[in-house]
Design a protein around this motif. Structure first.
Motif, PDB file in Angstrom:
ATOM      1  N   ALA A  43       0.899 -11.198  -4.856  1.00  0.00           N
ATOM      2  CA  ALA A  43       0.531  -9.813  -4.539  1.00  0.00           C
ATOM      3  C   ALA A  43       0.673  -9.550  -3.044  1.00  0.00           C
ATOM      4  O   ALA A  43       1.176  -8.490  -2.634  1.00  0.00           O
ATOM      5  CB  ALA A  43      -0.897  -9.541  -5.002  1.00  0.00           C
ATOM      6  N   LEU A  44       0.236 -10.501  -2.207  1.00  0.00           N
ATOM      7  CA  LEU A  44       0.362 -10.343  -0.754  1.00  0.00           C
ATOM      8  C   LEU A  44       1.825 -10.245  -0.339  1.00  0.00           C
ATOM      9  O   LEU A  44       2.207  -9.384   0.476  1.00  0.00           O
ATOM     10  CB  LEU A  44      -0.306 -11.530  -0.060  1.00  0.00           C
ATOM     11  CG  LEU A  44      -0.149 -11.601   1.469  1.00  0.00           C
ATOM     12  CD1 LEU A  44      -0.793 -10.391   2.135  1.00  0.00           C
ATOM     13  CD2 LEU A  44      -0.744 -12.902   2.005  1.00  0.00           C
ATOM     14  N   THR A  46       4.358  -9.271  -2.182  1.00  0.00           N
ATOM     15  CA  THR A  46       4.902  -7.985  -2.640  1.00  0.00           C
ATOM     16  C   THR A  46       4.514  -6.862  -1.692  1.00  0.00           C
ATOM     17  O   THR A  46       5.345  -6.001  -1.349  1.00  0.00           O
ATOM     18  CB  THR A  46       4.392  -7.668  -4.053  1.00  0.00           C
ATOM     19  OG1 THR A  46       4.719  -8.746  -4.935  1.00  0.00           O
ATOM     20  CG2 THR A  46       5.030  -6.398  -4.585  1.00  0.00           C
ATOM     21  N   ASN A  47       3.263  -6.848  -1.268  1.00  0.00           N
ATOM     22  CA  ASN A  47       2.811  -5.817  -0.331  1.00  0.00           C
ATOM     23  C   ASN A  47       3.544  -5.913   1.000  1.00  0.00           C
ATOM     24  O   ASN A  47       3.924  -4.889   1.590  1.00  0.00           O
ATOM     25  CB  ASN A  47       1.300  -5.945  -0.106  1.00  0.00           C
ATOM     26  CG  ASN A  47       0.490  -5.269  -1.195  1.00  0.00           C
ATOM     27  OD1 ASN A  47       0.399  -4.048  -1.243  1.00  0.00           O
ATOM     28  ND2 ASN A  47      -0.100  -6.066  -2.077  1.00  0.00           N
ATOM     29  N   LEU A  48       3.780  -7.132   1.485  1.00  0.00           N
ATOM     30  CA  LEU A  48       4.473  -7.294   2.766  1.00  0.00           C
ATOM     31  C   LEU A  48       5.938  -6.892   2.663  1.00  0.00           C
ATOM     32  O   LEU A  48       6.467  -6.191   3.546  1.00  0.00           O
ATOM     33  CB  LEU A  48       4.366  -8.755   3.213  1.00  0.00           C
ATOM     34  CG  LEU A  48       2.990  -9.229   3.688  1.00  0.00           C
ATOM     35  CD1 LEU A  48       3.006 -10.727   3.968  1.00  0.00           C
ATOM     36  CD2 LEU A  48       2.576  -8.466   4.942  1.00  0.00           C
ATOM     37  N   PHE A  49       6.604  -7.300   1.589  1.00  0.00           N
ATOM     38  CA  PHE A  49       8.031  -7.031   1.453  1.00  0.00           C
ATOM     39  C   PHE A  49       8.325  -5.562   1.173  1.00  0.00           C
ATOM     40  O   PHE A  49       9.293  -5.011   1.705  1.00  0.00           O
ATOM     41  CB  PHE A  49       8.626  -7.897   0.333  1.00  0.00           C
ATOM     42  CG  PHE A  49       9.056  -9.263   0.763  1.00  0.00           C
ATOM     43  CD1 PHE A  49      10.098  -9.440   1.651  1.00  0.00           C
ATOM     44  CD2 PHE A  49       8.406 -10.395   0.275  1.00  0.00           C
ATOM     45  CE1 PHE A  49      10.503 -10.707   2.049  1.00  0.00           C
ATOM     46  CE2 PHE A  49       8.797 -11.670   0.647  1.00  0.00           C
ATOM     47  CZ  PHE A  49       9.839 -11.825   1.551  1.00  0.00           C
ATOM     48  N   PHE A  54      -0.685  -5.646   4.845  1.00  0.00           N
ATOM     49  CA  PHE A  54      -1.319  -6.925   4.570  1.00  0.00           C
ATOM     50  C   PHE A  54      -2.427  -6.705   3.561  1.00  0.00           C
ATOM     51  O   PHE A  54      -3.543  -6.307   3.907  1.00  0.00           O
ATOM     52  CB  PHE A  54      -1.882  -7.527   5.859  1.00  0.00           C
ATOM     53  CG  PHE A  54      -2.252  -8.981   5.717  1.00  0.00           C
ATOM     54  CD1 PHE A  54      -1.312  -9.980   5.902  1.00  0.00           C
ATOM     55  CD2 PHE A  54      -3.556  -9.338   5.398  1.00  0.00           C
ATOM     56  CE1 PHE A  54      -1.662 -11.311   5.765  1.00  0.00           C
ATOM     57  CE2 PHE A  54      -3.915 -10.668   5.259  1.00  0.00           C
ATOM     58  CZ  PHE A  54      -2.963 -11.655   5.449  1.00  0.00           C
ATOM     59  N   SER A  55      -2.111  -6.942   2.281  1.00  0.00           N
ATOM     60  CA  SER A  55      -3.070  -6.712   1.212  1.00  0.00           C
ATOM     61  C   SER A  55      -2.746  -7.626   0.042  1.00  0.00           C
ATOM     62  O   SER A  55      -1.572  -7.911  -0.228  1.00  0.00           O
ATOM     63  CB  SER A  55      -3.028  -5.252   0.751  1.00  0.00           C
ATOM     64  OG  SER A  55      -3.808  -5.067  -0.405  1.00  0.00           O
ATOM     65  N   SER A  56      -3.789  -8.095  -0.661  1.00  0.00           N
ATOM     66  CA  SER A  56      -3.595  -8.929  -1.843  1.00  0.00           C
ATOM     67  C   SER A  56      -3.882  -8.156  -3.125  1.00  0.00           C
ATOM     68  O   SER A  56      -4.039  -8.757  -4.191  1.00  0.00           O
ATOM     69  CB  SER A  56      -4.505 -10.166  -1.774  1.00  0.00           C
ATOM     70  OG  SER A  56      -5.858  -9.786  -1.727  1.00  0.00           O
TER      71      SER A  56
END
Length: 537
Positions: A43-44, A46-49, A54-56
Motif C-alpha cells: 500500500a505504501l 502504491t501511494n508513493l508511485f 507517504f501513506s499505508s
C-alpha cells in the motif's frame, strides 16, 4: 553393535513433535507480522508511485491522476526489481512458491537470510508500481524463509527443518486470506510431500496461530462477501458446475502455456536478465492504459465479481488485459504471486457465464465463485485446497457440492492435458522432475515374512548376528536398515521366540516392488477368472 528394530505403529512420531509445535507458534506469530508488514508496504509503495504521498492506506492505482504517465511507473518498478535481483539475490525472481519447493527438495530446506528481506521488498515494489500480481506467493516464500532461518538455529534434521519452513509458509497464507484450513491443505498438497503427524501437527498449529492473530491485525473473515445463495443442490447447478470446471481446466492450461511462452520469449532476448522486469513493466503500463483496474493486486475486482455486480467492461478487461499483463510481466522474471490474478481470471470466466445467461445477481456471483475455485484447482493442481479455500474466503457453504464437482473436473482436465502445473513447470525448466502423486510405499504393504528365505529347523537355533529385522516388520523397515548400514542381506528373527527364522536380501525386496507393478498393470476379469479356476479344480 546390535540393531534396534522399531516397534510396529501406524504413525512415525516421537516426543520432539511437542518442541516443534511450540516453535510453530512463534513461527506463526512472525509470519503473520511479516504478512501484515508486506501488505502495508505494498500500500505504501502504491501511494508513493501513483499518488506521491507517504501513506499505508490501501489504494488502487486505477484512480491515479498521472494520466498517460502511468505507463512509466511499472517500468521504474521493474528496474528496481531487476537491480535487486542482480546485486542482491536472483532467488527473489518468480512466483515464490516454486522457490519454496526448490528450497525444500534441493537445498535441505535452507533459505538464504537475504531472501527474507529482499523478497518482500521486491514484491512490494513490483506490485506497488502496478504489477498485476498477488501478494500471497511472496508472503508464502517470506514466511517459509523465516521458518527455515529459525530451524537453522536449531539442532534438527532436514525433515524437521522442512516442517518448520512449511509451517511459516502456511502461516503466511493463513494470515493473508484468513484461510487456516486451506493453508494446511496447500502445505500437504504442494510443499510437505508427506502426510505424517510429525509435520502436519506443527504446520496446523502455525496456520491456526496466524488465523487467530489475523483477526486482531487485519480483521476477521470472510475476505470476500457474497450475496445469499440457496437451492444450489439442483441438478442444473451440478451439470453447469461440471461444464464450467472443465472449461476452466482448459483456461488454466492456456494461461500456464501463455506465461511460459512469454518466459521463453524473454530467454531469447540478447539483453541481460536484469533488464527483463523493466521490459515487462512496459507491457504492464500499456495494458494499464486500456484497463487501469488491471493494475495492482486487484482484490477489489475479486470482491466485485463475487458480489455479482461486475460490469461487462470489467469482466472483459480482466479476461483480456489482465491476463496478458500478468502473463507477460511474470514471464519477464519479476517478483510477484500467481494466486490473486488466477482467482480474478477464473472469477471473470464464471461471471461471464452468468452475464451471458442473464442470471440474477446472486447466481452470477455463484458462477464467479465456481470459476474462481476451478481456476485454482486446475492451474495449481490442488483440488482439495481449491475447494476449501473458496469456501473459507467467502463462507458460502451452500456452494460446496457444485464447487467440489467443478474443481475436480478442472483438475482432471489439466492433469490430462498438462504434464506439470504452473508452479512445477518452473522447476522442470531448471532440470528437476517433481512428481505430485502421493501413495503408500509398496514395501509398507508387505511384511518381511512374505518375502524372506526361510531357514531349516536346525538353522533356526542360530544366535542373532549384529543386524536383523523381525518377521512381522514391513519390508520398508528392512530396506531402510540395508540402506543405512550398507547391507545386502539381513537376518530375520521371529518376534515371539527371538530365534532366527530366515534371511532377506535385496532381491527379495525387489519381489515386493514387483507386486505393486502387477497391481497397477495386470488386468483381470475376476468373475471369469474365478469360474475358470473352479472348473480346473
Amino acid at each position: 553393535m546390535q540393531s534396534k528394530p522399531s516397534a510396529l505403529r501406524d504413525f512415525t512420531v516421537d516426543r520432539r513433535v511437542w518442541l516443534f509445535s511450540v516453535v510453530a507458534i512463534g513461527i506463526g506469530v512472525c509470519a503473520t507480522a511479516l504478512a501484515v508488514l508486506l501488505l502495508r508496504c505494498i500500500a505504501l509503495s502504491t501511494n508513493l508511485f501513483y499518488y506521491y504521498r507517504f501513506s499505508s492506506a490501501p489504494v488502487s492505482p486505477a484512480g491515479s491522476p498521472l494520466g498517460h504517465w502511468m505507463v512509466v511507473v511499472p517500468v521504474v518498478g521493474g528496474l528496481f526489481v531487476g537491480l535487486m535481483a542482480r546485486f542482491g539475490s536472483d532467488k527473489i525472481r518468480g512466483h515464490g512458491i516454486p522457490e519454496a519447493i526448490e528450497a525444500i527438495l534441493l537445498h535441505r530446506a535452507k533459505v538464504d537470510p537475504k531472501i527474507a528481506v529482499l523478497k518482500p521488498i521486491s514484491a512490494a515494489i513490483a506490485i506497488g508500481s502496478g504489477g498485476p500480481f498477488g501478494a500471497e506467493g511472496p508472503i508464502i516464500m517470506t514466511g517459509g524463509a523465516v521458518g527455515s532461518l529459525i530451524a537453522q538455529w536449531m539442532h534438527v534434521t532436514d525433515a524437521e527443518r522442512t516442517t518448520l519452513l512449511v509451517a511459516g509458509a502456511a502461516a503466511g497464507m493463513s494470515a493473508t486470506f484468513a484461510t487456516p484450513v486451506a493453508a494446511i491443505l496447500l502445505a500437504v498438497e504442494l510443499l510437505l510431500f508427506e502426510w505424517r503427524p510429525r509435520s502436519l501437527v506443527p504446520v496446523a498449529i502455525a496456520s491456526a496461530t496466524a488465523g487467530i492473530l489475523r483477526v486482531y491485525w487485519l480483521g476477521a473473515g470472510p475476505l470476500f462477501q457474497m450475496p445469499g445463495i440457496s437451492d444450489t443442490h439442483r441438478v442444473t447447478f451440478a451439470v453447469g458446475a461440471l461444464l464450467l470446471g472443465a472449461l476452466l481446466g482448459l483456461v488454466s492450461a492456456a494461461m500456464s502455456r501463455m506465461m511460459y511462452a512469454f518466459e521463453d520469449l524473454f530467454e531469447h532476448l540478447h539483453v541481460h536478465w536484469m533488464w527483463w522486469p523493466a521490459l515487462g513493466g512496459i507491457g504492464i503500463g500499456v495494458g494499464g492504459l486500456f484497463s487501469p483496474r488491471g493494475l495492482g493486486v486487484g482484490y477489489d475486482n475479486i470482491a466485485e465479481l463475487l458480489q455479482g455486480h461486475a460490469t461487462i467492461g470489467l469482466i472483459v478487461g480482466i479476461l483480456i488485459a489482465k491476463s496478458l499483463m500478468w502473463a507477460f510481466s511474470l514471464g519477464s522474471g519479476t517478483s510477484g504471486g500467481v494466486l490473486a490474478p488466477l482467482l480474478m481470471i477464473g472469477g471473470a470466466v464464471g461471471a461471464m457465464v452468468g452475464y451471458l445467461t442473464h442470471a440474477p445477481v446472486e447466481i452470477q456471483a455463484f458462477w464467479a465463485l465456481i470459476g474462481m475455485g476451478s481456476m485454482l484447482a486446475g492451474s495449481l493442481g490442488v483440488p482439495l485446497t481449491a475447494i476449501l479455500f473458496s469456501l473459507e474466503v467467502t463462507h458460502c457453504l451452500p456452494a460446496l457440492l457444485p464447487l467440489t464437482m467443478a474443481c475436480v473436473a478442472s483438475y482432471l482436465v489439466t492433469a490430462l492435458l498438462m504434464p506439470r502445473s504452473i508452479l512445477t513447470e518452473k522447476l522442470s525448466r531448471r532440470g528437476y522432475h517433481l512428481t505430485r502423486e502421493y501413495g503408500v510405499d509398496p514395501l509398507e504393504l508387505v511384511i518381511v515374512k512374505e518375502l524372506m528365505f526361510p531357514l531349516s529347523t536346525s538353522g533356526a537355533q542360530e544366535t542373532l548376528p549384529a543386524f536383523y529385522v523381525y518377521a512381522d516388520e514391513t519390508a520398508r523397515g528392512a530396506a531402510e536398515l540395508m540402506a543405512t548400514e550398507g547391507l545386502e542381506t539381513l537376518t530375520v528373527v521371529d518376534r515371539s521366540t527371538q530365534q532366527v527364522c530366515g534371511t532377506i536380501s535385496l532381491n527379495n525386496l525387489l519381489r515386493g516392488r514387483t507386486r505393486s507393478v502387477e497391481r497397477e498393470n495386470e488386468r483381470l476379469r475376476l468373475f471369469n477368472y474365478v469360474t475358470e479356476q473352479g472348473g480346473h479344480n
